[in-house]
Design a protein around this motif. Structure first.
Motif, PDB file in Angstrom:
ATOM      1  N   GLU A   1      32.073  38.566  51.781  1.00 50.21           N
ATOM      2  CA  GLU A   1      31.336  38.410  50.535  1.00 50.21           C
ATOM      3  C   GLU A   1      31.950  37.357  49.609  1.00 50.21           C
ATOM      4  O   GLU A   1      31.324  36.951  48.625  1.00 50.21           O
ATOM      5  N   CYS A   2      33.183  36.912  49.938  1.00 51.30           N
ATOM      6  CA  CYS A   2      33.840  35.896  49.111  1.00 51.30           C
ATOM      7  C   CYS A   2      33.419  34.485  49.490  1.00 51.30           C
ATOM      8  O   CYS A   2      33.725  33.528  48.761  1.00 51.30           O
ATOM      9  N   TRP A   3      32.727  34.307  50.621  1.00 53.05           N
ATOM     10  CA  TRP A   3      32.269  32.986  51.076  1.00 53.05           C
ATOM     11  C   TRP A   3      30.740  32.975  51.058  1.00 53.05           C
ATOM     12  O   TRP A   3      30.107  33.774  51.735  1.00 53.05           O
ATOM     13  N   VAL A   4      30.172  32.063  50.291  1.00 50.31           N
ATOM     14  CA  VAL A   4      28.723  32.035  50.111  1.00 50.31           C
ATOM     15  C   VAL A   4      28.197  30.651  50.488  1.00 50.31           C
ATOM     16  O   VAL A   4      28.592  29.643  49.877  1.00 50.31           O
TER      17      VAL A   4
ATOM     18  N   LEU B   1      30.068  25.088  51.261  1.00 44.15           N
ATOM     19  CA  LEU B   1      30.353  26.513  51.392  1.00 44.15           C
ATOM     20  C   LEU B   1      31.260  26.889  50.229  1.00 44.15           C
ATOM     21  O   LEU B   1      32.314  26.271  50.018  1.00 44.15           O
ATOM     22  N   LEU B   2      30.849  27.884  49.460  1.00 47.43           N
ATOM     23  CA  LEU B   2      31.568  28.280  48.256  1.00 47.43           C
ATOM     24  C   LEU B   2      32.498  29.448  48.576  1.00 47.43           C
ATOM     25  O   LEU B   2      32.074  30.472  49.107  1.00 47.43           O
ATOM     26  N   GLY B   3      33.789  29.286  48.254  1.00 50.56           N
ATOM     27  CA  GLY B   3      34.779  30.348  48.444  1.00 50.56           C
ATOM     28  C   GLY B   3      35.392  30.748  47.120  1.00 50.56           C
ATOM     29  O   GLY B   3      35.844  29.896  46.346  1.00 50.56           O
ATOM     30  N   ARG B   4      35.406  32.089  46.846  1.00 51.91           N
ATOM     31  CA  ARG B   4      35.949  32.594  45.581  1.00 51.91           C
ATOM     32  C   ARG B   4      36.803  33.831  45.835  1.00 51.91           C
ATOM     33  O   ARG B   4      36.282  34.861  46.260  1.00 51.91           O
ATOM     34  N   PRO B   5      38.127  33.756  45.587  1.00 55.38           N
ATOM     35  CA  PRO B   5      38.936  34.985  45.645  1.00 55.38           C
ATOM     36  C   PRO B   5      38.549  35.929  44.513  1.00 55.38           C
ATOM     37  O   PRO B   5      38.034  35.503  43.472  1.00 55.38           O
ATOM     38  N   THR B   6      38.815  37.219  44.724  1.00 58.11           N
ATOM     39  CA  THR B   6      38.535  38.232  43.709  1.00 58.11           C
ATOM     40  C   THR B   6      39.816  38.996  43.415  1.00 58.11           C
ATOM     41  O   THR B   6      40.839  38.810  44.066  1.00 58.11           O
ATOM     42  N   GLN B   7      39.743  39.854  42.419  1.00 56.20           N
ATOM     43  CA  GLN B   7      40.914  40.655  42.085  1.00 56.20           C
ATOM     44  C   GLN B   7      41.293  41.560  43.247  1.00 56.20           C
ATOM     45  O   GLN B   7      42.473  41.782  43.524  1.00 56.20           O
TER      46      GLN B   7
ATOM     47  N   GLY C   1      44.395  32.743  44.474  1.00 53.28           N
ATOM     48  CA  GLY C   1      44.336  32.488  43.040  1.00 53.28           C
ATOM     49  C   GLY C   1      43.050  33.023  42.454  1.00 53.28           C
ATOM     50  O   GLY C   1      41.983  32.438  42.647  1.00 53.28           O
ATOM     51  N   VAL C   2      43.159  34.137  41.755  1.00 51.98           N
ATOM     52  CA  VAL C   2      41.973  34.760  41.171  1.00 51.98           C
ATOM     53  C   VAL C   2      41.385  33.825  40.116  1.00 51.98           C
ATOM     54  O   VAL C   2      42.096  33.262  39.291  1.00 51.98           O
ATOM     55  N   GLY C   3      40.083  33.645  40.169  1.00 51.49           N
ATOM     56  CA  GLY C   3      39.398  32.757  39.242  1.00 51.49           C
ATOM     57  C   GLY C   3      39.194  31.359  39.794  1.00 51.49           C
ATOM     58  O   GLY C   3      38.416  30.590  39.244  1.00 51.49           O
ATOM     59  N   SER C   4      39.883  31.011  40.876  1.00 52.49           N
ATOM     60  CA  SER C   4      39.705  29.693  41.480  1.00 52.49           C
ATOM     61  C   SER C   4      38.515  29.716  42.439  1.00 52.49           C
ATOM     62  O   SER C   4      38.036  30.781  42.828  1.00 52.49           O
ATOM     63  N   TYR C   5      38.032  28.536  42.801  1.00 49.22           N
ATOM     64  CA  TYR C   5      37.018  28.478  43.837  1.00 49.22           C
ATOM     65  C   TYR C   5      37.120  27.156  44.587  1.00 49.22           C
ATOM     66  O   TYR C   5      37.680  26.169  44.117  1.00 49.22           O
ATOM     67  N   LEU C   6      36.564  27.165  45.795  1.00 47.34           N
ATOM     68  CA  LEU C   6      36.626  26.024  46.690  1.00 47.34           C
ATOM     69  C   LEU C   6      35.217  25.674  47.149  1.00 47.34           C
ATOM     70  O   LEU C   6      34.442  26.559  47.518  1.00 47.34           O
ATOM     71  N   GLN C   7      34.899  24.385  47.087  1.00 48.38           N
ATOM     72  CA  GLN C   7      33.646  23.900  47.658  1.00 48.38           C
ATOM     73  C   GLN C   7      33.995  23.131  48.931  1.00 48.38           C
ATOM     74  O   GLN C   7      34.619  22.069  48.866  1.00 48.38           O
TER      75      GLN C   7
END
Length: 942
Positions: free
Chosen positions: A407-410, A416-422, A521-527
């Protein structure tokens, strides 16, 4: 004596007292209390007490056994029977949940860290971050102890995340009394693909226990470098224990949570856009108007203007080369504004594939498809297709990829969007095992992995590109960081493209590779824009590569592709392969060697001959530096295990035989590197043997030769990146010392990206030239004198031109005597000449001064004041009036007129000049004004 025993004895006494049955009952004043469970027999008594001394309570009775339990949703009423909780309330029953293993919340929990070896560094602390416990990723023992008691057989369940297989985590269930670890033990190893999991240990009998979690990293003898993949700490979530003493009271559901069914073991959070304002609610209420709520809310909030982080992209189907990427709210009904939507160009297939019906298949051999259009195109003459796996359009994640936190990769179409969570602070993708081909490869390159991305970090984050290589022949496996990106810029970095080339032994499929990316890194994201693998065994070609010769194979190193064939680079030039050779825009050209270096035809680098000429025309012979020079650095460095190591440097600076000078550094695993300068890490085993590791090239190419007053410096650089450096620059200064040779020394190691050595000896001196010598002529004896030669004073040279031989010439004694006298007494002759010059200059000055003085005296002698006024000219009349004043001035002092008895200064000077004129025979006179006369009087002291 414990309270339980005291109450127990009291119960016995009361039982004895009231056995007679003749006491009246006062039921209205009675109240019931229950004793604690006794240590022996695990019994609990019900005791009726009263404050009225006239009342006689009934005898105590033994209630149900203390080991009684109740299921979830029920509580133990009066310690006797289980009773359901009503709507809006809940009970865990015989379960106990510790939401965070924090000693500040649960004092019975303890954290312990300890060294495994005395020489280990200090151990980092176990810490709690946002309700999650992190066990340090260290080589220490990290222990968490959780004591508990159960009244019936049950279990212990821990929610955990462990993804690093270099760290071992053990779970123990120990008896509280004996601390026996044999009750239960589970060992787990990390798995990079897993998310949060549960581990459960069964508790077979009632009693007191300790649940212990123990972790440590596996000991590794390798010294960590910049390419070492950082250890990832295991993380611990909540802990659930069953079989505990049941609750005696129901608990209300907190605000934002409800339960409408009696006998519930937990409360359900209100869904988004609903709320429950009060504790103990049995139903949620909807938000109304321009308000919204997140799941589990106790109230509704005003809607807001949302940004990109509040939406999740939804990729539509690619139709006729177009796809609509719409958005949906992550938190439904939060946004006042509408979700964004955009139309993108999309390929029918990924590059290297073509459309067959409804399926995309790889391009056939000899064809290519760079854009992913419907059909593949044949390669042009003198080109060859290169298979690969390409991902540039993101409507889904490929099934072969191993994704951590799905669910962290959309997928978002163009990226492709990657977002870490708490809950998932580290997310990753493993692209699976890739087998590379040896076909169409230069310099044993087996293929290339390339990636294009954009990283955004509001605070600090880390993005790793990791490669894992497995040699099927020998089953050797190595994992390392190909590149690490760390930023704390508080914003987004520009788009970054990276390519990584890897080598083989020339056999198809002999190397398997895994590439993965890891973002933390919570709050960061990768494209992630594209991921490409080039020159694989399986796949399709996205471009055709220029080739030549039979079989259309690519040119080898030291050769370039020209006019349909491979040709060697000529002498004095070189050609090396870089990561761009697999690019369709690759162009071949030979590079010229730097000044002072040479190369043979077909060379991959330039080298220094031991005899060379600099741009200033000076010649050097550094043949001793053509042998392998070895330097063991005296500085020792500690590694993370408490051991020490030092660097050993190997240098071979010039070629004696015309071949490229190379030294080889190695490690015990047989990995080797070769260059003009290299280094290796040296440790000592427990048996005293040398252990070599981490060979690094510090110099491959001579880039410049510079001269100093006392030597010459050779400047080297590397052609490929080194650990922690884009390249390494090394300067070796050869100092001129004609008398002795000093050992090689390291004068600067900097950050291991810039090195400086010094080596002293005759080889650091330039070769002597004929004009470095001067001649010395002997005295004339028997009409012959000798001419010998010596080196000019201050000349720093060695070898080269030899001293000219002694020569003779004829001479006469007189010439020689005069010549020798001049040479012998040249100092005195010089002094005499200097004195003569000074004397002549002095006479000239005196003559000039005398003439000047005579001229002045002539002027003075011409001053003649006549007694009558008719002969007085110019300003004399006014002066005469001044001197005719009274004998005293205004303040009563005597004036000059009085002092000289009525004579004016002109008359006085005239009298004296008259005498001088008479003595000099001057007959002519000249008049002067009184101002001039007064100045003259001052000079004459009158």
């Amino acid at each position: 004596m414990s309270l339980a025993v005291t109450l127990f004895i009291t119960c016995l006494l009361l039982s004895t007292r009231y056995s007679a049955g003749d006491e009246t009952q006062c039921t209205e004043s009675y109240r019931t209390v229950y004793t604690e469970c006794s240590e022996v027999g695990r019994e609990r008594w019900k005791v009726t007490v009263t404050d009225n001394a006239e009342c006689k309570p009934p005898a105590p009775t033994k209630v149900a056994n203390c080991d009684q339990t109740c299921p979830g949703g029920q509580v133990l009423s009066n310690f006797e029977t289980c009773q359901e909780c009503g709507a809006g309330n809940f009970s865990l029953g015989d379960r106990k949940v510790l939401n965070v293993l924090d000693p500040n919340i649960y004092p019975e929990i303890s954290f312990v860290t300890s060294k495994i070896n005395r020489n280990d560094k200090n151990c980092p602390d176990i810490r709690t971050v946002e309700n999650i416990v992190e066990l340090p990723a260290s080589y220490c023992w990290n222990v968490v102890n959780i004591p508990f008691e159960v009244v019936a057989p049950g279990s212990v369940t821990l929610h955990y995340l462990h993804s690093d297989d270099r760290i071992s985590v053990d779970f123990y269930l120990k008896d509280f009394q004996s601390c026996d670890g044999g009750e239960a033990k589970v060992t787990i190893s990390g798995d990079a693909a897993v998310t949060w999991q549960n581990v459960q240990l069964q508790v077979a009998a009632k009693g007191k226990y300790i649940f212990q979690i123990k972790s440590t990293a596996f000991f590794n003898t390798e010294t960590p470098t910049s390419t070492t993949v950082p250890l990832e700490p295991p993380r611990l979530g909540n802990l659930t224990i069953t079989g505990v003493e049941p609750y005696t009271n129901c608990q209300q559901c907190p605000a934002g949570h409800v339960t409408s069914t009696p006998g519930s073991s937990e409360c359900t959070p209100c869904p988004a856009n609903q709320y429950a304002e009060l504790s103990g609610s049995s139903a949620c209420k909807p938000c109304v108007g321009e308000t919204y709520s997140l799941s589990g809310a106790g109230e509704c909030e005003e809607k807001v203007e949302c940004g990109g982080e509040d939406f999740r992209p939804v990729v539509g189907e690619c139709v006729a080369g177009k796809s609509t990427v719409s958005s949906e709210e992550i938190y439904q009904n939060k946004c006042r504004n509408s979700p964004p939507s955009q139309i993108y160009d999309c390929p029918a297939c990924q590059p290297g594939r073509e459309k067959k019906g409804e399926t995309c298949v790889f391009c056939p051999e000899g064809t290519h498809n760079p854009s992913g259009s419907d059909t593949c195109t044949p390669c042009e003459p003198n080109t060859i297709s290169l298979k690969g796996l390409y991902q540039v359009w993101w409507d889904k994640i490929p099934d072969s990829w191993n994704v951590r936190c799905q669910e962290c990769w959309v997928p978002a179409g163009v990226f492709l969007l990657g977002r870490p969570t708490q809950h998932q602070p580290v997310i990753s993708i493993n692209f699976g095992e890739i087998k590379f081909s040896s076909k169409v490869i230069k310099n044993n390159v087996v293929g290339m992995f390339s990636v294009k991305f954009k990283l955004y970090c509001p605070q600090s984050c880390s993005f790793l590109i990791i490669k894992k290589v497995t040699l099927t022949s020998g089953n050797v496996e190595r994992q390392e960081v190909a590149e690490k990106f760390v930023t704390s810029t508080g914003g987004g970095d520009p788009e970054v493209s990276r390519a990584y080339v890897h080598k083989s032994d020339g056999q198809d499929g002999n190397i398997k590779m895994e590439f993965s990316i890891k973002l933390s890194g919570v709050g960061s994201y990768l494209q992630l824009y594209n991921v490409n693998f080039t020159n694989t065994l399986e796949g399709g070609s996205s471009f055709c590569f220029p080739c030549s010769g039979s079989g259309c194979m690519e040119c080898a190193q030291g050769m370039v592709y020209k006019e349909g064939k491979c040709v060697e680079c000529p002498a004095g030039s070189y050609h090396v392969t870089s990561g761009s050779i697999l690019d369709s825009s690759y162009t071949s050209q030979c590079l010229q060697c730097p000044s002072g270096t040479i190369s043979q035809p077909g060379s991959t680098s330039c080298y220094t001959p031991c005899k060379f000429t600099t741009t200033t025309g000076n010649q050097y012979d550094i043949s001793p530096a053509g042998d392998t020079l070895v330097l063991n650095d005296r500085v020792s460095y500690p590694d993370q295990f408490g051991n020490t190591y030092h660097y050993r440097y190997l240098l071979k600076l010039c070629s004696k035989d015309g071949n490229v000078p190379l030294v080889t550094c190695s490690e015990d695993s047989a990995d080797k590197v070769s260059g003009v300068i290299c280094r290796e890490s040296v440790m000592r085993s427990s048996g005293g043997e040398e252990v070599l590791s981490n060979p690094v090239i510090d110099g491959e190419m001579l880039s410049e030769i510079s001269e100093q007053t006392n030597g010459v410096t050779l400047h080297y650089t590397t052609l490929h990146p080194a650990p922690g450096c884009d390249s390494v620059t090394t300067n070796v200064t050869l100092l001129c010392n004609r008398d002795q040779t000093s050992p090689l020394s390291l004068v600067d190691s900097g950050d291991n990206c810039r090195l400086a050595f010094e080596y002293s000896g005759p080889f650091g001196c330039r070769l002597c030239k004929e004009d470095d010598f001067k001649s010395i002529t002997s005295s004339c004896e028997d009409s012959i004198r000798n001419i010998t030669y010596v080196k000019e004073e201050g000349v720093m040279c060695s070898g080269g031109a030899s001293l000219p031989p002694v020569t003779t010439e004829t001479c006469t004694p007189y010439q020689d005597s005069l010549l020798n006298s001049i040479k012998r007494y040249k100092v005195y002759v010089g002094l005499g000449v200097s004195m003569l010059v000074l004397l002549i200059a002095g006479f000239c000055f005196l003559a000039w001064y005398s003439s000047s003085l005579k001229h002045k005296l002539d002027g003075y002698s011409r001053m003649n004041y006549a007694d009558d006024d008719d002969n007085y000219e110019g300003a004399g009349s006014s002066n005469k009036m001044i001197w005719a004043d009274s004998g005293e001035d205004s303040d009563g002092e005597e004036n000059l007129y009085t002092r000289y008895e009525g004579k004016s200064p002109g008359n006085i000077i005239s009298d004296k000049l008259g005498k001088i004129n008479q003595s000099l025979g001057i007959k002519k006179y000249q008049r002067f004004g009184d101002t001039d006369i007064m100045e003259m009087s001052d000079r004459l002291g009158i």
